[in-house]
Design an enzyme around this catalytic site. Structure first.
Site, short mmCIF file in Angstrom:
data_model
loop_
_atom_site.label_atom_id
_atom_site.label_comp_id
_atom_site.label_asym_id
_atom_site.label_seq_id
_atom_site.Cartn_x
_atom_site.Cartn_y
_atom_site.Cartn_z
N ASP A 1 0.83 -1.33 -0.03
CA ASP A 1 0.01 0.03 -0.14
C ASP A 1 0.99 1.09 0.13
OD1 ASP A 1 -3.19 0.53 1.66
OD2 ASP A 1 -2.01 1.75 0.23
C1 GLC Z 1 -4.25 4.40 -0.15
C2 GLC Z 1 -4.90 3.17 0.33
C3 GLC Z 1 -5.25 2.12 -0.95
C4 GLC Z 1 -5.07 2.76 -2.25
C5 GLC Z 1 -3.57 3.46 -2.32
C6 GLC Z 1 -3.46 4.18 -3.73
O1 GLC Z 1 -3.59 4.99 1.01
O2 GLC Z 1 -4.86 2.61 1.56
O3 GLC Z 1 -6.51 1.41 -0.51
O4 GLC Z 1 -5.41 1.82 -3.23
O5 GLC Z 1 -3.35 4.39 -1.30
O6 GLC Z 1 -4.34 5.20 -3.54
#
Ligand code: GLC
Length: 737
Positions: free
Chosen positions: A274
């Site tokens: 993430d």
């Molecule tokens: C965010 C989220 C994740 C998302 C990623 C990219 O912090 O936790 O669900 O896909 O970053 O935006």
């Protein structure tokens, strides 16, 4: 299988066992390319960025494997040309975006999609999202979010499918199939990404990013099943979660990423972190610094780094120091290249920028979004059948969510365009003579000075529709709430219009189940619509007018008070379950003796039960379940339980009921939930119509991870229910021998 085939199959298995099975064409292409790559080029593939000043230069050097958050097709093609035409090995970049519930045509938030209990419709919506997003150049979405959510204080309940593993799995599989389609090389195929792996929704206190304490058995029985179902359905990628489980951050957890995901599930897709979740292992106190975090993430089995920059910065050093084996880098890059080959990016790296918007808002897309919003709406109360308002001419429309085109789209709707939103006010004006007095400007608004105007307007109307709920920003990531009542003066607005004596219909447009008991007392009907997206207003108007009938069911338990969280239907029974004899606060006698109230599991002030159970929702008609019969009363492990029943529409209007099958394993080597959803089916019935229906449930689906961590069905006594929600119906006993 004939002898020849058996011989070939056996030989292949033997060769595979010693690692020399003939390679597939795909693996041959991957290995041939990998063999040409320098360590720097391999590291480049493992690096994902969101924009950046040197984007084109880095792409031209083969230093970027993927980008996120760019949806301009011309810009995407420009970066792609730098990578494909200027880099040494011409490896295309994988373009990603959070397409969570639609791209331009926004569908209800995933919690609302789950409320439809209609996987086929959800798959259709995901297909629409893929068609619109890939037309802009996006070939990888960070969806479906599969986090089991049992605590509405957590803002991200909006993005998942609620509290039940079975519903979660079916919704996740539907999205994977919708996004990816049958042919991954089709330009409209968009790789799914299962997230957040794993247990993120168990954040203590419902406070986002907080610690989780999940046993391996709970992981396997509750939090992993939807991920496994989606891996089995062919999901092409997976994302690690921010949280730590019992002290180990998922991004550095090799038990999850290697033992379970690769070892047990044989996942051959790609694993991405993430956003900076690798770097966040320093804040967790699991890594000394970013370099150490990088070592932990790669060795745990992560393939691609989203925005920590640790992979790009430290992997070469870590390999030279022997802290990361180049074999691990090769494995990661294989997974990345395999995904790019599967999507046909080498043959077809560019997007047709001229036609990026040709399909956007296509009539069939808007129709699918509207149907999803219709089916996601949950009728929670309808006193005296005040709905549908099919004979009313003049209504007052009030409330801050009546005409909130941006907020109606909900969280994670980056690419939605509010100017395309159909709000309840706009749609109701097509059906009624509407008086409009918002009363409040936004959901947190506490300024009640215009209530007098609302009161006056109510006097001129035959009925009042009050649209309340949550602004989009109050829902989603990092937006946890400790209190769950309507914000601002919304409840006061409802109480105000109640004084008019006119029928009051409340429409709640929110990103989570709110505690609305007080508001239910001040209205005749209440329709719950989890941020319904672009066509939400049109759906709500059709439901109020009676052009459509509500059929949504609660995908999460609705609480009476936030203090009850976490609360979920598939809970364990405890040794002292609430038995309905509990004494509430106001009934406790003075100087009551220590144990005089009894000793069961409940709250003195709130009691025990929820406001609405999982799987609950009314319609404009009524249904009766009858003649429920099992094919046998005792079953062997290889048998199938067949439950037949009649379902009758006992009312005067057409309706759709979501018939649900629940089971209970009464005694286990570990305690078992009091109920588990095993099947459901949407059934359309005209007034007076009866359908004879059946559920088939292989006994094998009663398996669970038991005391010895074996996935087995334990013989013994069971019960099953067929009903319209998780709290209704009668128990039908059966046994497994
Ligand atoms: C965010 C989220 C994740 C998302 C990623 C990219 O912090 O936790 O669900 O896909 O970053 O935006």
């Amino acid at each position: 299988m004939n002898l020849f085939k058996q011989t070939v199959a056996g030989t292949l298995l033997a060769l595979a066992a010693i690692g020399c099975a003939p390679k597939s064409d795909l693996d041959r292409k991957v290995d041939d390319l990998l063999a040409q790559m320098t360590l720097r080029e391999k590291i480049g593939q493992m690096h994902q960025v969101s924009g950046g000043a040197d984007l084109f230069e880095a792409a031209a050097k083969g230093e970027i494997g993927s980008i996120l958050n760019c949806v301009d097709p011309e810009a995407i093609n420009a970066v792609q040309r730098a990578a494909v035409e200027q880099s040494r090995l011409h490896i295309p970049i994988l373009v990603s975006r959070d397409v969570i519930h639609g791209f331009r045509t926004i569908f209800p938030i995933p919690l609302g999609l789950a409320a439809t209990f209609d996987p086929a419709l959800v798959e259709q919506g995901a297909r629409v999202a893929a068609i619109e997003a890939t037309a802009s150049g996006v070939r990888w979405t960070f969806s479906p979010m599969l986090d089991i959510a049992r605590d509405p204080r957590w803002g991200r309940v909006a993005e998942g499918s609620g509290e039940d593993p079975y519903l979660d799995a079916l919704m996740g599989v539907a999205m994977v199939k919708g996004y990816q389609g049958d042919d991954f090389t089709d330009p409209s195929s968009m790789a799914a990404c299962l997230k957040h792996f794993v247990g993120y929704g168990a954040a203590e206190g419902g406070r986002d990013y907080n610690s989780t304490m999940i046993s391996e058995r709970s992981l396997r029985n509750t939090y992993l099943p939807a991920f496994q179902a989606c891996v089995d359905a062919g999901a092409l990628s997976l994302m690690t979660s921010f949280n730590e489980i019992d002290g180990i951050p998922s991004t550095g957890n090799s038990f999850l990423l290697r033992d379970i995901l690769r070892g047990e599930w044989d996942f051959d897709g790609m694993v991405v972190t993430d956003w900076n979740s690798s770097g966040e292992m320093v804040a967790h106190g699991y890594a000394k610094d970013l370099k150490h975090a990088t070592e932990l993430a790669v060795n745990a089995g992560v393939d691609m780094d989203m925005m920590s920059f640790g992979f790009a910065t430290f992997i070469e050093e870590l390999v030279k120091e022997g802290k990361i084996a180049e074999k691990s880098i090769d494995e990661a890059v294989r997974n990345i290249l395999r995904l790019k080959f599967r999507l046909g990016l080498f043959e077809n790296p560019y997007v047709d920028a001229q036609h990026a918007r040709a399909k956007v808002y296509a009539p069939e897309h808007l129709a699918a979004a509207k149907q999803s919003a219709v089916e996601s709406a949950i009728l929670l109360q309808n006193r005296n059948n005040v709905l549908p308002l099919d004979k009313t001419r003049t209504i007052l429309v009030t409330g801050p969510m009546a005409d909130a085109p941006y907020d109606q789209l909900g969280t994670w709707a980056f690419d939605g365009e509010p100017e395309h939103t159909v709000t309840p006010l706009q749609a109701l004006r097509e059906e009624y003579n509407v008086i409009y007095e918002p009363g409040l400007k936004y959901s947190r608004d506490t300024d009640t000075r215009s209530f007098a105007k609302v009161r006056a307007a109510a006097a001129c109307a035959e009925a009042v529709v009050v649209c309340v709920g949550e602004e989009a920003i109050l829902s989603g990531e990092a937006h946890s709430l400790s209190k769950l009542h309507l914000q601002g003066a919304q409840s006061e607005l409802i109480a105000e219009v109640r004084k008019s004596g006119k029928p009051v219909i409340v429409v709640v447009i929110a990103g989570r189940p709110l505690t609305i008991e007080r508001d239910l007392a001040n209205c005749d009907a209440l329709l719950y619509s989890f941020h319904p997206g672009t066509m939400g207003g049109a759906a709500i108007a059709d439901l109020i007018k009676g052009k459509a009938a509500p059929s949504g069911k609660t995908p999460m338990t609705f609480l009476r008070d936030a203090g009850q969280a976490p609360f979920y239907y598939n809970h364990n029974n405890t040794g002292r379950p609430c038995n309905g004899t509990e004494t509430l606060l106001e009934d406790i006698p003075l100087h009551a003796g220590q144990t005089s109230l009894g000793c069961t599991s409940y709250y003195l002030d709130t009691g025990y039960g929820p406001l609405f159970p999982f799987g609950y929702g009314l319609s404009y008609t009524t249904f009766e379940y009858g003649n429920i019969k099992l094919n046998r009363s005792s079953f062997g492990l290889d048998d199938t339980i067949v439950v037949e029943f009649d379902l009758t529409n006992t009312g005067s209007r057409d309706g759709v009921e979501v018939a649900q099958l629940y089971t209970r394993d009464l005694v286990g080597s570990v305690v078992r939930p009091v109920k588990e959803l095993k099947r459901f089916e949407r059934v359309a019935l005209t007034p007076g119509e009866t359908k004879h229906l059946r559920f088939e449930l292989p006994v094998a689906e009663l398996a669970f991870w038991n005391r010895d961590m074996q996935f087995v069905v334990e013989p013994g006594a069971f019960q099953l229910w067929v009903a319209g929600d998780s709290a209704s119906g009668t128990a039908h006993p059966f046994s497994v021998e």
